[in-house]
Write a protein that holds these residues in place. Structure first.
Motif, mmCIF file in Angstrom:
data_model
loop_
_atom_site.group_PDB
_atom_site.id
_atom_site.type_symbol
_atom_site.label_atom_id
_atom_site.label_comp_id
_atom_site.label_asym_id
_atom_site.label_seq_id
_atom_site.Cartn_x
_atom_site.Cartn_y
_atom_site.Cartn_z
ATOM 1 N N ARG A 1 -10.142 27.381 -23.425
ATOM 2 C CA ARG A 1 -10.124 25.987 -22.827
ATOM 3 C C ARG A 1 -9.615 25.292 -23.708
ATOM 4 O O ARG A 1 -9.062 25.604 -24.833
ATOM 5 N N THR A 2 -8.910 23.996 -23.207
ATOM 6 C CA THR A 2 -8.309 22.931 -24.137
ATOM 7 C C THR A 2 -8.722 21.697 -24.324
ATOM 8 O O THR A 2 -9.285 21.301 -23.185
ATOM 9 N N THR A 3 -8.752 20.704 -25.283
ATOM 10 C CA THR A 3 -8.826 19.834 -25.297
ATOM 11 C C THR A 3 -7.797 18.771 -25.810
ATOM 12 O O THR A 3 -6.784 19.166 -26.589
ATOM 13 N N CYS A 4 -7.510 17.788 -24.994
ATOM 14 C CA CYS A 4 -6.386 16.920 -25.369
ATOM 15 C C CYS A 4 -6.484 16.395 -26.713
ATOM 16 O O CYS A 4 -7.376 16.039 -27.315
ATOM 17 N N CYS B 1 -9.481 12.782 -23.522
ATOM 18 C CA CYS B 1 -9.431 12.096 -22.068
ATOM 19 C C CYS B 1 -10.937 12.238 -21.618
ATOM 20 O O CYS B 1 -11.607 13.023 -21.868
ATOM 21 N N ASP C 1 -11.665 13.814 -19.052
ATOM 22 C CA ASP C 1 -12.053 15.225 -18.357
ATOM 23 C C ASP C 1 -11.798 16.316 -19.403
ATOM 24 O O ASP C 1 -12.092 17.484 -18.887
ATOM 25 N N CYS C 2 -11.892 15.834 -20.769
ATOM 26 C CA CYS C 2 -11.937 17.067 -21.619
ATOM 27 C C CYS C 2 -13.187 17.740 -21.787
ATOM 28 O O CYS C 2 -14.339 17.005 -21.797
ATOM 29 N N HIS D 1 -10.546 20.885 -20.758
ATOM 30 C CA HIS D 1 -10.104 21.486 -19.616
ATOM 31 C C HIS D 1 -10.216 22.843 -19.653
ATOM 32 O O HIS D 1 -10.294 23.540 -20.637
ATOM 33 N N GLY D 2 -10.373 23.302 -18.268
ATOM 34 C CA GLY D 2 -10.598 24.982 -18.176
ATOM 35 C C GLY D 2 -11.952 25.373 -17.994
ATOM 36 O O GLY D 2 -12.765 24.448 -17.662
ATOM 37 N N TYR E 1 -9.434 28.766 -18.567
ATOM 38 C CA TYR E 1 -8.262 29.188 -17.804
ATOM 39 C C TYR E 1 -8.200 30.512 -18.222
ATOM 40 O O TYR E 1 -8.336 31.034 -19.112
ATOM 41 N N GLU F 1 -7.656 28.751 -13.058
ATOM 42 C CA GLU F 1 -8.854 28.302 -13.544
ATOM 43 C C GLU F 1 -10.077 29.355 -13.485
ATOM 44 O O GLU F 1 -10.022 30.074 -12.218
#
Length: 118
Positions: free
Chosen positions: A74-77, A81, A83-84, A86-87, A89, A112
């Motif tokens: 997973r990633t975080t901006c 944001c 939507d955080c 993300h993933g 993935y 995903e």
């Protein structure tokens, strides 16, 4: 066999139980032990993972496969944001030889991962 007075001293760091057991082995058993120890060393070197999470990444799972490592992360901006995170993935990660020498870790994005696939 050698006499106990001529017996080699184990190097520092050898576990006591191993230092006690090894002198009791026959030459054939010692040879097989050396082969096994060398295979273990190669195994540890081969499985040393080049996979490190980047900034703001969380590795959820890393599974060694034949020829690659399957990674779910997973990633975080950085600035955040709505939507955080993300993933998650899915990636296939391989360590590839470079023509000029050395290796490079290559991440191949596959898509995903949905909750029922995790």
């Amino acid at each position: 066999m050698t006499s106990p007075a001529n017996e080699p001293t184990p190097p520092e760091g050898v576990p006591d139980q191993l230092a006690t057991d090894l002198p009791q082995l026959t030459p054939d058993e010692l040879r097989n032990t050396i082969i096994y120890a060398q295979e273990l060393l190669q195994f540890h070197d081969e499985t040393a993972s080049p996979i490190e999470p980047g900034p703001n990444e969380d590795i959820i799972r890393a599974t060694e496969r034949d020829g690659y490592t399957e990674v779910v992360k997973r990633t975080t901006c950085i600035e955040g944001c709505d939507d955080c995170p993300h993933g998650p993935y899915l990636y296939h990660v391989k360590e590839e030889s470079r023509p000029e020498g050395g290796t490079k870790v290559r991440w191949m994005f596959l898509g995903e991962v949905y909750p029922d696939e995790e």
